[in-house]
Design a protein around this motif. Structure first.
Motif, PDB file in Angstrom:
ATOM      1  N   ASN A 228       1.000  -1.436   0.114  1.00 23.98           N
ATOM      2  CA  ASN A 228      -0.204  -0.104  -0.213  1.00 23.98           C
ATOM      3  C   ASN A 228       1.294   1.219   0.188  1.00 23.98           C
ATOM      4  OD1 ASN A 228      -2.247   1.105  -0.346  1.00 23.98           O
ATOM      5  ND2 ASN A 228      -3.236   0.551   1.816  1.00 23.98           N
ATOM      6  N   VAL A 229       1.534   0.984  -1.001  1.00 26.22           N
ATOM      7  CA  VAL A 229       2.347   2.704  -1.123  1.00 26.22           C
ATOM      8  C   VAL A 229       2.214   2.805  -2.883  1.00 26.22           C
ATOM      9  CG1 VAL A 229       4.312   1.977   0.932  1.00 26.22           C
ATOM     10  CG2 VAL A 229       4.684   0.958  -1.890  1.00 26.22           C
ATOM     11  N   HIS A 230       2.653   4.289  -2.974  1.00 24.26           N
ATOM     12  CA  HIS A 230       2.240   4.528  -4.940  1.00 24.26           C
ATOM     13  C   HIS A 230       3.936   4.424  -5.489  1.00 24.26           C
ATOM     14  CE1 HIS A 230       3.568   8.389  -2.863  1.00 24.26           C
ATOM     15  NE2 HIS A 230       1.973   8.495  -1.695  1.00 24.26           N
ATOM     16  N   ASP A 231       5.115   4.552  -5.053  1.00 23.82           N
ATOM     17  CA  ASP A 231       6.102   4.470  -5.585  1.00 23.82           C
ATOM     18  C   ASP A 231       7.453   3.214  -4.234  1.00 23.82           C
ATOM     19  OD1 ASP A 231       7.550   4.826  -6.939  1.00 23.82           O
ATOM     20  OD2 ASP A 231       8.422   6.732  -5.986  1.00 23.82           O
ATOM     21  N   ILE A 232       7.896   2.774  -5.178  1.00 28.85           N
ATOM     22  CA  ILE A 232       9.282   2.364  -4.031  1.00 28.85           C
ATOM     23  C   ILE A 232      10.481   2.431  -4.474  1.00 28.85           C
ATOM     24  CG2 ILE A 232       8.780   0.130  -6.392  1.00 28.85           C
ATOM     25  CD1 ILE A 232       9.828  -1.444  -3.740  1.00 28.85           C
ATOM     26  N   ALA A 233      11.551   2.954  -4.309  1.00 31.91           N
ATOM     27  CA  ALA A 233      12.628   3.746  -3.749  1.00 31.91           C
ATOM     28  C   ALA A 233      13.695   2.807  -3.872  1.00 31.91           C
ATOM     29  CB  ALA A 233      12.836   4.561  -3.332  1.00 31.91           C
ATOM     30  N   ILE A 234      14.798   2.657  -4.488  1.00 34.69           N
ATOM     31  CA  ILE A 234      15.874   0.777  -3.736  1.00 34.69           C
ATOM     32  C   ILE A 234      16.952   2.882  -3.573  1.00 34.69           C
ATOM     33  CG2 ILE A 234      16.606  -0.757  -4.065  1.00 34.69           C
ATOM     34  CD1 ILE A 234      14.239  -1.536  -5.538  1.00 34.69           C
ATOM     35  N   VAL A 235      18.215   1.795  -2.643  1.00 30.32           N
ATOM     36  CA  VAL A 235      19.662   2.066  -3.111  1.00 30.32           C
ATOM     37  C   VAL A 235      20.068   1.410  -2.121  1.00 30.32           C
ATOM     38  CG1 VAL A 235      21.003   4.060  -1.869  1.00 30.32           C
ATOM     39  CG2 VAL A 235      18.981   5.023  -2.017  1.00 30.32           C
ATOM     40  N   LEU A 236      21.483   0.791  -3.459  1.00 25.75           N
ATOM     41  CA  LEU A 236      22.373  -0.210  -2.995  1.00 25.75           C
ATOM     42  C   LEU A 236      23.884   0.778  -2.620  1.00 25.75           C
ATOM     43  CD1 LEU A 236      20.483  -0.938  -5.690  1.00 25.75           C
ATOM     44  CD2 LEU A 236      21.606  -3.010  -5.147  1.00 25.75           C
ATOM     45  N   SER A 237      24.788   1.036  -2.512  1.00 26.01           N
ATOM     46  CA  SER A 237      26.136   0.139  -1.616  1.00 26.01           C
ATOM     47  C   SER A 237      26.430  -0.049  -0.944  1.00 26.01           C
ATOM     48  CB  SER A 237      25.964   2.189  -1.241  1.00 26.01           C
ATOM     49  OG  SER A 237      27.049   2.419  -0.678  1.00 26.01           O
ATOM     50  N   LYS A 238      28.119  -0.113  -1.541  1.00 30.90           N
ATOM     51  CA  LYS A 238      29.218  -0.902  -1.146  1.00 30.90           C
ATOM     52  C   LYS A 238      30.068   0.082  -0.258  1.00 30.90           C
ATOM     53  CE  LYS A 238      32.179  -3.159  -3.410  1.00 30.90           C
ATOM     54  NZ  LYS A 238      33.097  -3.685  -4.474  1.00 30.90           N
ATOM     55  N   GLU A 239      29.675   1.976  -0.258  1.00 34.76           N
ATOM     56  CA  GLU A 239      30.120   2.713   0.011  1.00 34.76           C
ATOM     57  C   GLU A 239      29.608   3.134   1.501  1.00 34.76           C
ATOM     58  OE1 GLU A 239      31.795   7.178  -0.437  1.00 34.76           O
ATOM     59  OE2 GLU A 239      31.414   5.377  -2.322  1.00 34.76           O
ATOM     60  N   LEU A 240      28.243   2.879   1.509  1.00 34.04           N
ATOM     61  CA  LEU A 240      27.593   3.538   2.732  1.00 34.04           C
ATOM     62  C   LEU A 240      27.857   2.510   4.312  1.00 34.04           C
ATOM     63  CD1 LEU A 240      24.959   6.121   0.636  1.00 34.04           C
ATOM     64  CD2 LEU A 240      26.912   6.832   2.049  1.00 34.04           C
ATOM     65  N   LYS A 241      27.466   3.039   5.419  1.00 37.54           N
ATOM     66  CA  LYS A 241      27.112   2.183   6.291  1.00 37.54           C
ATOM     67  C   LYS A 241      25.606   1.781   6.851  1.00 37.54           C
ATOM     68  CE  LYS A 241      29.242   0.980  10.631  1.00 37.54           C
ATOM     69  NZ  LYS A 241      29.838   1.080  11.746  1.00 37.54           N
ATOM     70  N   LYS A 242      24.906   1.179   7.112  1.00 38.40           N
ATOM     71  CA  LYS A 242      23.846   1.135   7.214  1.00 38.40           C
ATOM     72  C   LYS A 242      23.556   0.256   9.169  1.00 38.40           C
ATOM     73  CE  LYS A 242      19.403  -2.549   6.034  1.00 38.40           C
ATOM     74  NZ  LYS A 242      19.471  -2.924   5.209  1.00 38.40           N
ATOM     75  N   ILE A 243      23.368   1.395   9.648  1.00 34.74           N
ATOM     76  CA  ILE A 243      22.644   1.573  10.675  1.00 34.74           C
ATOM     77  C   ILE A 243      21.370   1.616  11.159  1.00 34.74           C
ATOM     78  CG2 ILE A 243      22.704   2.498  13.019  1.00 34.74           C
ATOM     79  CD1 ILE A 243      25.634   4.501  11.630  1.00 34.74           C
ATOM     80  N   LYS A 244      20.617  -0.062  12.382  1.00 34.36           N
ATOM     81  CA  LYS A 244      20.422   0.173  12.880  1.00 34.36           C
ATOM     82  C   LYS A 244      19.672   0.051  13.863  1.00 34.36           C
ATOM     83  CE  LYS A 244      19.186  -4.528   9.346  1.00 34.36           C
ATOM     84  NZ  LYS A 244      18.913  -5.675   9.494  1.00 34.36           N
ATOM     85  N   LYS A 245      18.699   0.943  13.930  1.00 36.53           N
ATOM     86  CA  LYS A 245      17.759   1.820  15.051  1.00 36.53           C
ATOM     87  C   LYS A 245      16.413   1.551  14.995  1.00 36.53           C
ATOM     88  CE  LYS A 245      21.542   3.407  16.762  1.00 36.53           C
ATOM     89  NZ  LYS A 245      21.855   3.150  17.997  1.00 36.53           N
ATOM     90  N   SER A 246      15.755   1.710  15.858  1.00 34.10           N
ATOM     91  CA  SER A 246      14.057   1.378  16.287  1.00 34.10           C
ATOM     92  C   SER A 246      13.009   2.884  16.845  1.00 34.10           C
ATOM     93  CB  SER A 246      13.564   0.250  17.036  1.00 34.10           C
ATOM     94  OG  SER A 246      14.107   0.123  18.061  1.00 34.10           O
ATOM     95  N   ILE A 247      11.902   2.787  17.038  1.00 30.45           N
ATOM     96  CA  ILE A 247      11.682   3.960  17.606  1.00 30.45           C
ATOM     97  C   ILE A 247      10.269   3.303  17.602  1.00 30.45           C
ATOM     98  CG2 ILE A 247      10.054   6.488  17.713  1.00 30.45           C
ATOM     99  CD1 ILE A 247      12.726   6.664  15.372  1.00 30.45           C
TER     100      ILE A 247
END
Length: 606
Positions: A228-247
């Protein structure tokens, strides 16, 4: 959690999107391209027979003869900068419907540009009748350009934004089908997506929706599911660091946060999370619950974007790393607050960003400016040297006014209800899609009060989440919440070019005149100060173009119209005050007041 549950019961559209996309991708990371098979399941939920389907191919806008390129003179600088890979494309190799190959053609209803390939019409061999469900297979290839305009590639970073054939929205018996323009963004139908592909194991991914990964030898098999979204964006990287958090805003309902950021900026994560925590709580209180379970922020490397500013996509935003640096107060806070607000005004309340951009940008600017006002207070402005020499060392300005300073350049030549591509220039687009709507909503809040404004926003959210409201729907809701007078004011603002200006002028020692320009009618107060030091407050209905007031036995000293500054739409606050005998003014302060009112373009990258 209970609040979210009740909302979902009242919003059956949340259960599934109207359309379904199943896309199988094959990446060519060397060529910076992807090939795809897209199966679209389309259900005719409308009371009209449909004989054609329309798709946007936005990457074709990045070609030299496209309408976007012709309208955006600044794009030519990328041709000089990159020399190669300046252009991108999405090409179609085959379209199948019920095992039959279909023909397609590019159309240009907005400007007749025969070389523009951003809007594709597919004529069907038969009619799709109401309640009928059909499948369409599209085979395509998208080649990315070097990163600019918030999409493309740079080194080992791929930003897939508007990268697939995207079905347009069908409304009122017709397709809302437009080309890709310089001053327009995007409009899509709420849909369910499943994307499948493989990439080398060392590549990290963030996207709209949930990501499921499975290691297969030196690769990982990736499935992205977004509902139920009206678009989808994807980012792929070998350079950026992925940090997971939660709220966690409501009990037992944690929201997964992914921060995709250059490693040298990971020390900024606590500041980012502090802003996000405030934003999630603020919008939950003012508008409604965030109805998805994940959200991502992407900070492209400097060498990729040169710090380019923010942009919104469902469940994901881009934010320029330049906002970490410099002395400009609260810019990072505002960019995150603004782009996150788009998750409501465009993301969940799916208004038309092309034909009615004020419905998303105006509301987003209003609520994010109010967020800054509530949490951070006035912004300190560095003084020009000439004013420092005159002992004015510090000047503080309300952040709502600061963010919307462009409004004071309004020349009364536009209105809210204007398709984005009809604006003559970017400043005009900023004023009438962002600043003037925000100032109008703030004026409404100052008259109605904060609690009633919250109730209005919550009604808007609960009535139109996962739907496509239009200006007439909003005006009806304004009438319901605030009365016919305010509905008429917003109708006039939406449809009639005009300047709003209230002024006072003392014309003799015991007589003054109040004047109104523009079709914006509100009652207002007038503060009268007499020569003997006594004061009186008058109430003026503000309906007449002008009205003269006379005092027989008192001499006037000063008259102030709208002394509490409720009407932020007043284009010239300096003429709200009139002195019978002009008081000695500090020239430098007067000069600075004029400078503040005429400052322009200070936040034009959001």
């Amino acid at each position: 959690m209970f609040k979210n549950f009740i909302f979902l019961l009242l919003c059956p559209a949340f259960i599934f999107g109207l359309n379904k996309y199943l896309i199988e991708l094959d990446f060519n990371l060397t060529e910076k391209a992807l090939s795809g098979k897209e199966i679209i399941t389309f259900t005719n939920t409308y009371n009209f027979p449909i004989k054609s389907l329309y798709f946007n191919l936005y990457q074709n806008g990045f070609q030299e003869n496209s309408t976007l390129w012709k309208e955006s003179s600044f794009l030519s600088r990328y041709k000089e900068k990159f020399k190669e890979d300046v252009y991108s494309y999405t090409e179609i190799s085959n379209i199948l419907f019920e095992k039959n190959k279909l023909e397609y053609k590019f159309v240009s209803p907005d400007d007749g540009n025969l070389e523009d390939k951003t809007l594709m019409e597919v004529v069907l061999p038969r009619t799709i009748f109401p309640e009928e469900e059909v499948e369409l297979e599209i085979y395509f290839k998208t080649k990315l350009h070097k990163f600019y305009f918030r999409s493309g590639y740079d080194g080992d970073n791929l930003f897939l934004m508007q990268w697939y054939p995207k079905l347009c929205v069908f409304e009122g018996g017709k397709w809302k089908a437009h080309q890709f323009h310089s001053f327009t963004e995007f409009y899509g139908e709420f849909s369910d997506f499943e994307i499948n592909f493989k990439v080398p194991f060392e590549w990290e991914i963030v996207s709209t929706g949930k990501i499921f990964e499975e290691k297969v030898e030196k690769e990982k098999k990736v499935k992205i599911v977004a509902e139920n979204v009206h678009d989808i964006a994807i980012v792929l990287s070998k350079e950026l660091k992925k940090i997971k958090k939660s709220i966690t805003i409501t009990q037992d309902n944690p929201i997964e946060i992914n921060i995709f950021i250059p490693s040298e900026y990971t020390n900024k994560v606590p500041r980012i999370m502090e802003i996000l925590n405030k934003a999630f709580n603020f919008y939950n209180d003012w508008v409604g619950p965030y109805l998805y379970s994940n959200f991502s922020l992407v900070f492209p490397p400097w060498h990729t974007s040169q710090g380019e500013g923010g942009m919104e996509y469902p469940q994901l935003i881009l934010c320029g790393i330049r906002h970490f640096e410099g002395t400009r107060n609260l810019v990072l806070e505002y960019v995150i607050a603004h782009e996150f607000a788009h998750q409501y005004f465009y993301g969940l309340i799916g208004s038309d960003e092309v034909e009615e951009p004020w419905l998303d940008e105006g509301f987003t600017t209003f609520i994010s400016s109010t967020f800054l006002e509530k949490y951070y207070g006035d912004i300190k402005i560095d003084m020009p040297l000439i004013l420092k020499l005159n002992s004015i060392k510090n000047f503080y300005i309300n952040p709502f006014i600061f963010i919307n300073l462009n409004y004071y350049r309004d020349e009364g030549i536009g209105q809210f209800l204007l398709e984005g591509f009809q604006h003559p220039d970017y400043l005009n687009y900023r004023i009438y899609a962002y600043n003037k709507p925000a100032m109008s909503l703030k004026t409404l809040e100052k008259y109605a009060g904060e609690e009633q404004m919250k109730q209005f926003l919550q009604d808007y959210f609960s009535n139109y989440s996962f739907l496509h409201p239009h200006t007439e729907d909003l005006i009806k809701l304004i009438e319901k919440n605030f009365g016919i007078g305010w509905a008429q004011n917003f109708y006039n603002l939406a449809n009639k070019p005009q300047l709003i200006d209230y002024s006072a002028e003392i014309i003799s020692e015991n007589k003054f005149v109040l004047k109104r320009k523009g079709e914006f009618y509100v009652p207002l107060q007038v503060k009268v100060i007499f020569a003997d030091g006594t004061k009186e407050t008058l109430n003026w209905d503000g309906y007449k173009n002008f009205q003269i007031f006379t005092f027989q036995n008192k001499k006037l000293k000063k008259v102030i119209v709208d002394p509490e500054r409720k009407i932020l739409l007043d284009i010239d606050p300096l003429n709200n005050i009139s002195n019978y005998k002009k008081e000695k003014n500090n020239f430098f302060f007067f000069l600075f007041s004029k400078i503040i009112l005429l400052l322009e373009g200070m936040l034009c990258w959001f």
